[in-house]
Design a protein around this motif. Structure first.
Motif, PDB file in Angstrom:
ATOM      1  N   GLY A   1     -21.265 -70.764  13.729  1.00 39.49           N
ATOM      2  CA  GLY A   1     -19.808 -70.748  13.681  1.00 39.49           C
ATOM      3  C   GLY A   1     -19.196 -70.125  12.446  1.00 39.49           C
ATOM      4  O   GLY A   1     -18.030 -70.350  12.148  1.00 39.49           O
ATOM      5  N   LEU A   2     -19.988 -69.338  11.708  1.00 40.68           N
ATOM      6  CA  LEU A   2     -19.485 -68.656  10.521  1.00 40.68           C
ATOM      7  C   LEU A   2     -19.498 -67.149  10.765  1.00 40.68           C
ATOM      8  O   LEU A   2     -20.290 -66.653  11.568  1.00 40.68           O
ATOM      9  N   PRO A   3     -18.648 -66.407  10.067  1.00 43.94           N
ATOM     10  CA  PRO A   3     -18.607 -64.958  10.294  1.00 43.94           C
ATOM     11  C   PRO A   3     -19.856 -64.257   9.753  1.00 43.94           C
ATOM     12  O   PRO A   3     -20.403 -64.656   8.723  1.00 43.94           O
ATOM     13  N   PRO A   4     -20.312 -63.202  10.437  1.00 43.83           N
ATOM     14  CA  PRO A   4     -21.547 -62.522  10.046  1.00 43.83           C
ATOM     15  C   PRO A   4     -21.454 -61.770   8.721  1.00 43.83           C
ATOM     16  O   PRO A   4     -22.471 -61.492   8.102  1.00 43.83           O
ATOM     17  N   GLY A   5     -20.255 -61.456   8.254  1.00 39.29           N
ATOM     18  CA  GLY A   5     -20.093 -60.712   7.013  1.00 39.29           C
ATOM     19  C   GLY A   5     -19.841 -61.578   5.805  1.00 39.29           C
ATOM     20  O   GLY A   5     -19.318 -61.113   4.798  1.00 39.29           O
ATOM     21  N   LEU A   6     -20.220 -62.822   5.875  1.00 32.88           N
ATOM     22  CA  LEU A   6     -20.005 -63.755   4.762  1.00 32.88           C
ATOM     23  C   LEU A   6     -20.898 -63.421   3.568  1.00 32.88           C
ATOM     24  O   LEU A   6     -20.523 -63.652   2.421  1.00 32.88           O
ATOM     25  N   LEU A   7     -22.072 -62.875   3.832  1.00 32.06           N
ATOM     26  CA  LEU A   7     -23.021 -62.502   2.784  1.00 32.06           C
ATOM     27  C   LEU A   7     -23.192 -60.983   2.783  1.00 32.06           C
ATOM     28  O   LEU A   7     -23.024 -60.341   3.814  1.00 32.06           O
ATOM     29  N   PRO A   8     -23.555 -60.411   1.636  1.00 28.42           N
ATOM     30  CA  PRO A   8     -23.666 -58.949   1.546  1.00 28.42           C
ATOM     31  C   PRO A   8     -24.873 -58.396   2.291  1.00 28.42           C
ATOM     32  O   PRO A   8     -25.751 -59.125   2.732  1.00 28.42           O
ATOM     33  N   ARG A   9     -24.884 -57.072   2.399  1.00 31.98           N
ATOM     34  CA  ARG A   9     -25.974 -56.364   3.084  1.00 31.98           C
ATOM     35  C   ARG A   9     -27.314 -56.499   2.378  1.00 31.98           C
ATOM     36  O   ARG A   9     -28.348 -56.275   2.979  1.00 31.98           O
ATOM     37  N   SER A  10     -27.300 -56.821   1.100  1.00 33.85           N
ATOM     38  CA  SER A  10     -28.516 -56.795   0.282  1.00 33.85           C
ATOM     39  C   SER A  10     -29.375 -58.050   0.422  1.00 33.85           C
ATOM     40  O   SER A  10     -30.129 -58.385  -0.485  1.00 33.85           O
ATOM     41  N   VAL A  11     -29.318 -58.734   1.562  1.00 31.96           N
ATOM     42  CA  VAL A  11     -30.143 -59.926   1.773  1.00 31.96           C
ATOM     43  C   VAL A  11     -31.593 -59.505   1.966  1.00 31.96           C
ATOM     44  O   VAL A  11     -31.914 -58.693   2.825  1.00 31.96           O
ATOM     45  N   GLU A  12     -32.437 -60.058   1.122  1.00 32.12           N
ATOM     46  CA  GLU A  12     -33.874 -59.777   1.164  1.00 32.12           C
ATOM     47  C   GLU A  12     -34.572 -60.712   2.152  1.00 32.12           C
ATOM     48  O   GLU A  12     -35.399 -60.293   2.954  1.00 32.12           O
ATOM     49  N   SER A  13     -34.232 -62.014   2.075  1.00 31.45           N
ATOM     50  CA  SER A  13     -34.830 -63.007   2.957  1.00 31.45           C
ATOM     51  C   SER A  13     -33.945 -64.252   2.969  1.00 31.45           C
ATOM     52  O   SER A  13     -33.063 -64.404   2.127  1.00 31.45           O
ATOM     53  N   PHE A  14     -34.218 -65.123   3.931  1.00 32.89           N
ATOM     54  CA  PHE A  14     -33.490 -66.387   4.007  1.00 32.89           C
ATOM     55  C   PHE A  14     -34.369 -67.436   4.654  1.00 32.89           C
ATOM     56  O   PHE A  14     -35.305 -67.117   5.385  1.00 32.89           O
ATOM     57  N   SER A  15     -34.058 -68.703   4.343  1.00 33.73           N
ATOM     58  CA  SER A  15     -34.779 -69.806   4.967  1.00 33.73           C
ATOM     59  C   SER A  15     -33.808 -70.953   5.180  1.00 33.73           C
ATOM     60  O   SER A  15     -32.835 -71.106   4.444  1.00 33.73           O
ATOM     61  N   LEU A  16     -34.087 -71.739   6.185  1.00 33.46           N
ATOM     62  CA  LEU A  16     -33.270 -72.899   6.520  1.00 33.46           C
ATOM     63  C   LEU A  16     -34.199 -74.084   6.720  1.00 33.46           C
ATOM     64  O   LEU A  16     -35.119 -74.022   7.535  1.00 33.46           O
ATOM     65  N   ASP A  17     -33.955 -75.144   5.963  1.00 35.69           N
ATOM     66  CA  ASP A  17     -34.727 -76.378   6.120  1.00 35.69           C
ATOM     67  C   ASP A  17     -34.057 -77.193   7.217  1.00 35.69           C
ATOM     68  O   ASP A  17     -32.954 -77.703   7.018  1.00 35.69           O
ATOM     69  N   PRO A  18     -34.677 -77.317   8.389  1.00 41.81           N
ATOM     70  CA  PRO A  18     -34.038 -78.015   9.500  1.00 41.81           C
ATOM     71  C   PRO A  18     -33.810 -79.504   9.251  1.00 41.81           C
ATOM     72  O   PRO A  18     -32.927 -80.101   9.849  1.00 41.81           O
ATOM     73  N   SER A  19     -34.572 -80.097   8.361  1.00 38.90           N
ATOM     74  CA  SER A  19     -34.392 -81.532   8.122  1.00 38.90           C
ATOM     75  C   SER A  19     -33.186 -81.827   7.236  1.00 38.90           C
ATOM     76  O   SER A  19     -32.578 -82.880   7.350  1.00 38.90           O
ATOM     77  N   THR A  20     -32.829 -80.890   6.345  1.00 38.98           N
ATOM     78  CA  THR A  20     -31.703 -81.127   5.437  1.00 38.98           C
ATOM     79  C   THR A  20     -30.524 -80.195   5.686  1.00 38.98           C
ATOM     80  O   THR A  20     -29.421 -80.457   5.217  1.00 38.98           O
ATOM     81  N   GLY A  21     -30.763 -79.071   6.363  1.00 33.69           N
ATOM     82  CA  GLY A  21     -29.709 -78.074   6.559  1.00 33.69           C
ATOM     83  C   GLY A  21     -29.557 -77.141   5.377  1.00 33.69           C
ATOM     84  O   GLY A  21     -28.647 -76.330   5.333  1.00 33.69           O
TER      85      GLY A  21
END
Length: 168
Positions: free
Chosen positions: A35-55
């Motif tokens: 539910g957030l806009p796709p352009g919230l973060l810049p193009r220079s994202v190298e990687s991302f992770s999401l911890d499902p237990s804490t968010g």
């Protein structure tokens, strides 16, 4: 059998975090699915992770950088926050320039996507911006130096160090 059903029911609150991450090919997909806009973060994202237990969402950028939405925004090399549907709480690694001051962005919320607005908590105020500013990931410019100066808080730089005087 009852214990298996209870086990399945105990994981249902986490399903909304697991499904978007599993189907997210990019950070933009993950943001959109939450539910957030796709352009919230810049193009220079190298990687991302999401911890499902804490968010906890952790986004690594190629380098600390500056992007312009309605004002100048600084993104540290690592940006963190607790992701839930329509919001990113406890944001660390993002600051916004307001009246020559760098203020930390603490929370980003889209309460009603049909309203066309997004809210930013910058500590001293809540800023309301048009969602249309965040349709596409912005190009992010590195500053002249790579290490932030802790003027107001971690991850901030002075105007001179940003190397963006030419834009003003």
């Amino acid at each position: 059998m009852a214990s298996q059903a209870l086990l399945v029911l105990s994981f249902l609150p986490l399903v909304h975090l697991l499904v978007p991450l599993a189907s997210a090919a990019s950070i933009q997909d993950l943001l959109r699915a939450n539910g957030l806009p796709p352009g919230l973060l810049p193009r220079s994202v190298e990687s991302f992770s999401l911890d499902p237990s804490t968010g906890l969402l952790e986004v690594r950028l190629d380098y600390p950088c500056y992007a312009r939405f309605d004002s100048l925004v600084f993104f540290d090399r690592v940006v963190r926050g607790n992701l839930s549907y329509g919001s990113l709480h406890g944001v660390v690694g993002v600051a916004q320039e307001e009246l020559f001051l760098w203020l930390p962005v603490r929370e980003i919320v889209v309460t009603d996507p049909s309203s066309g607005v997004i809210f930013f908590d910058i500590g001293v105020a809540h800023k309301q911006l048009s969602l249309s500013l965040f349709e596409y990931p912005p190009k992010c410019q590195p500053g002249k130096q790579s290490k932030p100066v802790p003027a107001i808080g971690e991850g901030f730089r002075s105007r001179q160090e940003k190397g963006l005087e030419e834009e003003r």
